[in-house]
Write a protein that holds these residues in place. Sequence first.
Motif: not given
Length: 272
Positions: A121-138
Amino acid sequence: MTSGDWRESERALEAGVDYERANAARIYDYLLGGACNFAVDREQASTILAQNPDMASVCRANRDYLRRAVEWCLAQGITQFLDLGSGVPTAGNVHEIALAHRPDARVAYVDFEPVAVAHAHEVIGGLGNVSITRADMRDTEGVLAAPGVRDLLDPDRPIALLTVAVLHFVPDPELPAILARYRSTMTAGSVHVMSHGSADHDDPELAARTRAIQDGYRGSATEVVLRSRPEIRELLGGHELVAPGLVDIVDWPVASPGERPTGGYAAIARIP
């Protein structure tokens, strides 16, 4: 995200952090020289390095493979990336590589480890075409329905599914079916990019080194599952592999005779 929003998000994520057991994402971060790790992760990394002193170079080789694979995807016109088990962001993140070549590229990161997610979240803050989702890939449906994935990636355009150095931490016997569900949602021209640890080698010394890495992760929250070459191939669904096929990480896409093999396999499968 404002600083207040960030602090609130970070506090919420910390509630799920396991401080008692080492985690693969934080161990990997430490071995790559990062700072998003705890004493328990560094202790586990020391155990792994005692078992196989090559482990730090294996991590760097895998990171180099990720860069080459992303650049290959971009050269094929694939500008969307779904990175499962993305880990703690370090130098040479997928979005850094992709955006340097294609400012219109889109990258959806997915990870379950709270520290990895918080730092992302800190690294990509402000980038509209990049996201991070907390989830189990399964949880295929949950991942694909998450706003950071659903609202960012266009399923009608090719996507690169990235499972790089993560599947050997997933012991689920349903893993082939789980990955098949992801691929079934992707249009023709998409690809599945993978690297995976294995002790299935003709060289017994290399096989022993890889098993030593597996032993080093015992007792952590993310123990290692070493799959055979046929089992790894099954994870790719039997789809056509881009040349040179299933090879050591250092040999994709071109053989590197002078490089010490890692014991991990790399491949890219085309999704028809």
